[in-house]
Design a protein around this motif. Sequence first.
Motif, PDB file in Angstrom:
ATOM      1  N   PHE A  77       0.836  -1.206   0.000  1.00  9.75           N
ATOM      2  CA  PHE A  77       0.000   0.000   0.000  1.00  9.75           C
ATOM      3  C   PHE A  77       0.871   1.258   0.000  1.00  9.75           C
ATOM      4  O   PHE A  77       0.645   2.176  -0.779  1.00  9.75           O
ATOM      5  CB  PHE A  77      -0.939  -0.015   1.214  1.00  9.75           C
ATOM      6  N   GLU A  78       1.879   1.283   0.881  1.00 11.02           N
ATOM      7  CA  GLU A  78       2.747   2.458   0.980  1.00 11.02           C
ATOM      8  C   GLU A  78       3.553   2.678  -0.301  1.00 11.02           C
ATOM      9  O   GLU A  78       3.640   3.803  -0.795  1.00 11.02           O
ATOM     10  CB  GLU A  78       3.704   2.318   2.167  1.00 11.02           C
ATOM     11  N   THR A  79       4.146   1.609  -0.836  1.00 11.20           N
ATOM     12  CA  THR A  79       4.992   1.783  -2.020  1.00 11.20           C
ATOM     13  C   THR A  79       4.173   2.153  -3.259  1.00 11.20           C
ATOM     14  O   THR A  79       4.609   2.991  -4.051  1.00 11.20           O
ATOM     15  CB  THR A  79       5.848   0.531  -2.308  1.00 11.20           C
ATOM     16  N   VAL A  80       3.000   1.567  -3.414  1.00  8.44           N
ATOM     17  CA  VAL A  80       2.167   1.905  -4.566  1.00  8.44           C
ATOM     18  C   VAL A  80       1.690   3.354  -4.460  1.00  8.44           C
ATOM     19  O   VAL A  80       1.690   4.097  -5.452  1.00  8.44           O
ATOM     20  CB  VAL A  80       0.988   0.918  -4.717  1.00  8.44           C
ATOM     21  N   ALA A  81       1.317   3.786  -3.246  1.00  9.92           N
ATOM     22  CA  ALA A  81       0.881   5.172  -3.057  1.00  9.92           C
ATOM     23  C   ALA A  81       2.019   6.146  -3.372  1.00  9.92           C
ATOM     24  O   ALA A  81       1.807   7.187  -4.020  1.00  9.92           O
ATOM     25  CB  ALA A  81       0.378   5.387  -1.632  1.00  9.92           C
ATOM     26  N   LEU A  82       3.225   5.799  -2.946  1.00  8.80           N
ATOM     27  CA  LEU A  82       4.373   6.659  -3.248  1.00  8.80           C
ATOM     28  C   LEU A  82       4.706   6.645  -4.735  1.00  8.80           C
ATOM     29  O   LEU A  82       5.024   7.685  -5.322  1.00  8.80           O
ATOM     30  CB  LEU A  82       5.591   6.232  -2.423  1.00  8.80           C
ATOM     31  N   GLU A  84       2.672   6.260  -7.126  1.00  9.32           N
ATOM     32  CA  GLU A  84       1.662   7.066  -7.808  1.00  9.32           C
ATOM     33  C   GLU A  84       2.051   8.550  -7.780  1.00  9.32           C
ATOM     34  O   GLU A  84       1.855   9.268  -8.752  1.00  9.32           O
ATOM     35  CB  GLU A  84       0.308   6.861  -7.133  1.00  9.32           C
ATOM     36  N   LYS A  85       2.647   8.978  -6.670  1.00  5.64           N
ATOM     37  CA  LYS A  85       3.088  10.372  -6.555  1.00  5.64           C
ATOM     38  C   LYS A  85       4.369  10.628  -7.343  1.00  5.64           C
ATOM     39  O   LYS A  85       4.582  11.731  -7.855  1.00  5.64           O
ATOM     40  CB  LYS A  85       3.304  10.722  -5.079  1.00  5.64           C
ATOM     41  N   ILE A  86       5.223   9.609  -7.441  1.00  5.64           N
ATOM     42  CA  ILE A  86       6.497   9.749  -8.160  1.00  5.64           C
ATOM     43  C   ILE A  86       6.292   9.726  -9.678  1.00  5.64           C
ATOM     44  O   ILE A  86       7.030  10.378 -10.424  1.00  5.64           O
ATOM     45  CB  ILE A  86       7.475   8.630  -7.730  1.00  5.64           C
ATOM     46  N   ALA A  87       5.301   8.987 -10.139  1.00  2.00           N
ATOM     47  CA  ALA A  87       5.103   8.737 -11.575  1.00  2.00           C
ATOM     48  C   ALA A  87       5.111   9.997 -12.446  1.00  2.00           C
ATOM     49  O   ALA A  87       5.789  10.007 -13.490  1.00  2.00           O
ATOM     50  CB  ALA A  87       3.832   7.929 -11.808  1.00  2.00           C
ATOM     51  N   PRO A  88       4.395  11.064 -12.094  1.00  2.00           N
ATOM     52  CA  PRO A  88       4.425  12.239 -12.986  1.00  2.00           C
ATOM     53  C   PRO A  88       5.823  12.854 -13.127  1.00  2.00           C
ATOM     54  O   PRO A  88       6.213  13.268 -14.229  1.00  2.00           O
ATOM     55  CB  PRO A  88       3.473  13.239 -12.317  1.00  2.00           C
ATOM     56  N   TYR A  89       6.567  12.868 -12.032  1.00  2.00           N
ATOM     57  CA  TYR A  89       7.933  13.404 -12.089  1.00  2.00           C
ATOM     58  C   TYR A  89       8.837  12.491 -12.916  1.00  2.00           C
ATOM     59  O   TYR A  89       9.647  12.963 -13.718  1.00  2.00           O
ATOM     60  CB  TYR A  89       8.508  13.568 -10.677  1.00  2.00           C
ATOM     61  N   ALA A  90       8.691  11.196 -12.718  1.00  2.00           N
ATOM     62  CA  ALA A  90       9.493  10.230 -13.470  1.00  2.00           C
ATOM     63  C   ALA A  90       9.179  10.313 -14.957  1.00  2.00           C
ATOM     64  O   ALA A  90      10.091  10.227 -15.801  1.00  2.00           O
ATOM     65  CB  ALA A  90       9.250   8.820 -12.948  1.00  2.00           C
TER      66      ALA A  90
END
Length: 181
Positions: A77-82, A84-90
Amino acid sequence: MEYFLQSGIGDLSMKSELGTFEPADFHEADSKAYGAVRMAAVKASVLLRSRALEVELLQTIGAIRQLYYPLVQKAIFETVALQEKIAPYAMRMTLFEQSGMKDLSVALTADDAAKMSELRHAMTAALANYCSALVANYQPIAEQLYALKENINVHVYRPLDTHRIDEPVASLDTEQQGMKR
């Protein structure tokens, strides 16, 4: 199974960052690992020919799953949520690299880079927390596994009552009679 528990969450975070993570793949790897454990338990129970040891073996497998899987679920849960937040920057970083590092409209600003760094540190912390929880729970599980191994060894390395393979072993007959009552 131990290898999956140790590496699965890290693989999840890496594959998510690369855009190659498929939840079904993670579930399939878990199912295969658990299936291998169950198959080994069935084989062991056939060889042991002891209902009490079979029950103890299955209870140990269940206890391990009940201990580790809440940790796995929380980490996922924690890694997928993070992620999701990282994806646009990546994605913007990838687009900038693909432009030969010329398209400044997709390049990260200093604030974006700081946010990306913060998110990656949070990812590292989440993975570290998961690893710490695994290590903290390893000793009780190891002790349970050692106790099971000792019980199995007592059963396997018992004195022979007969040398004939077609004759029942007296200690097994007594044990099986006791279980029928």
